[in-house]
Design an enzyme around this catalytic site. Sequence first.
Site, PDB file in Angstrom:
ATOM      1  N   ASN A   1      -5.348   1.259   3.706  1.00  0.00           N
ATOM      2  CA  ASN A   1      -6.038   2.543   3.584  1.00  0.00           C
ATOM      3  C   ASN A   1      -5.505   3.376   2.416  1.00  0.00           C
ATOM      4  OD1 ASN A   1      -3.820   2.512   5.544  1.00  0.00           O
ATOM      5  ND2 ASN A   1      -4.149   4.708   5.680  1.00  0.00           N
ATOM      6  N   HIS A   2      -4.285   3.069   1.931  1.00  0.00           N
ATOM      7  CA  HIS A   2      -3.732   3.798   0.782  1.00  0.00           C
ATOM      8  C   HIS A   2      -3.981   3.084  -0.550  1.00  0.00           C
ATOM      9  CE1 HIS A   2      -1.860   6.873   3.214  1.00  0.00           C
ATOM     10  NE2 HIS A   2      -1.275   5.951   3.967  1.00  0.00           N
TER      11      HIS A   2
ATOM     12  N   HIS B   1       0.032  -1.874   8.877  1.00  0.00           N
ATOM     13  CA  HIS B   1      -0.357  -0.457   8.931  1.00  0.00           C
ATOM     14  C   HIS B   1       0.426   0.407   9.914  1.00  0.00           C
ATOM     15  CE1 HIS B   1      -2.743   3.234   8.697  1.00  0.00           C
ATOM     16  NE2 HIS B   1      -2.904   3.190   9.992  1.00  0.00           N
TER      17      HIS B   1
ATOM     18  N   GLU C   1       0.805  -1.239   0.000  1.00  0.00           N
ATOM     19  CA  GLU C   1       0.000   0.000   0.000  1.00  0.00           C
ATOM     20  C   GLU C   1       0.831   1.280   0.000  1.00  0.00           C
ATOM     21  OE1 GLU C   1      -2.199   1.375   3.252  1.00  0.00           O
ATOM     22  OE2 GLU C   1      -0.437   1.422   4.542  1.00  0.00           O
ATOM     23  N   ASN C   2       2.130   1.184   0.375  1.00  0.00           N
ATOM     24  CA  ASN C   2       2.981   2.381   0.418  1.00  0.00           C
ATOM     25  C   ASN C   2       4.134   2.297  -0.577  1.00  0.00           C
ATOM     26  OD1 ASN C   2       2.481   1.622   3.714  1.00  0.00           O
ATOM     27  ND2 ASN C   2       1.709   3.593   2.953  1.00  0.00           N
TER      28      ASN C   2
ATOM     29  N   HIS D   1      -5.281  -4.824   8.291  1.00  0.00           N
ATOM     30  CA  HIS D   1      -4.624  -3.532   8.158  1.00  0.00           C
ATOM     31  C   HIS D   1      -5.344  -2.550   9.079  1.00  0.00           C
ATOM     32  CE1 HIS D   1      -1.838  -1.030   5.890  1.00  0.00           C
ATOM     33  NE2 HIS D   1      -2.722  -0.064   6.047  1.00  0.00           N
TER      34      HIS D   1
ATOM     35  N   HIS E   1       3.495   0.166  10.791  1.00  0.00           N
ATOM     36  CA  HIS E   1       4.879   0.262  10.310  1.00  0.00           C
ATOM     37  C   HIS E   1       5.903  -0.030  11.401  1.00  0.00           C
ATOM     38  CE1 HIS E   1       4.001   2.702   6.375  1.00  0.00           C
ATOM     39  NE2 HIS E   1       3.132   1.733   6.590  1.00  0.00           N
TER      40      HIS E   1
HETATM   41 FE   FE2 Z   1       1.330   1.232   5.498  1.00  0.00          FE
HETATM   42 FE   FE2 Z   2      -1.924   1.870   6.146  1.00  0.00          FE
END
Ligand code: FE2
Ligand code: FE2
Length: 270
Positions: free
Chosen positions: A67-68, A175, A39-40, A150, A177
């Site tokens: 979420n991304h 999520h 996602e990142n 997540h 990290h």
């Molecule tokens: Fe993330």
């Molecule tokens: Fe996230």
Amino acid sequence: MRLLFIGDVVGRSGRAAVVQQAPRLRARWNLDFVIVNGENAAGGFGLTESIFEEFLAAGIDAVTLGNHAFDQREALVFIERQPRLIRPANYPPGTPGRGAAVVENAKGARLLIVNLLGRIFMEALDDPFAALDRELAGRDGCQAVVVDVHAEATSEKWALGHFADGRASLVVGTHTHVPSADHRILAGGTGFVTDVGMTGDYDSVIGMEKDEPLRRFVRRIPSGRFEPAMGPATLCAVAVETDDASGLARRVAPVRLGGRLQEARPSFWE
Ligand SMILES: [Fe+2]
Ligand SMILES: [Fe+2]
């Protein structure tokens, strides 16, 4: 089966670690499946199709999101033609893509992967518990099940872990990290960790170059863009060995390789 789940890949530094390490780890540990949370991966925000294909070329079997998921608008389109790309299952009906997928490896083993988004301290989607029940109904013929939760709140992650206990091989949190030290096998046989941690530069603010996050905390006014930190990444993952008959976890261990964190490897495969 031997599974490796790699946590949120942040920017170019994180991608380099995955592309370099994943093929080596697959061979060294004789892995059946390797999954990453992507996602990142595109500059810290979302995923592009070219980066997704770079992961597939490195032997990654499936990519989960969070979420991304749709920060890169092209993901709304290309997710429809990429069956190994999975966004949270609890998006509203009609959202492009899928919340779960079955992937098959060269040996004919089948793995169900489900992605869920938490509702506490984040943009709330539909009920992740109901979504998990729905997606687990598709596990027929699969030897293992991995659920990527997540979410921000540790309580919500634990609750989803217990909710899936006995029905999944692994529930892995993503999520935050930050890798948590609580990897374990739950009472019903499901492997669990609250958060696997990111794959990115830990000399940062959760993967982002430090200056702008610090300015925003101190002055409360944005003065630039968030950019991924470019130093060497730590690859953070969780290693799980499952029992083919029951689909439950036999052993679970954290993996941390390179960068700034203390190294961790699954001793049972070394
Ligand atoms: Fe993330
Ligand atoms: Fe996230």
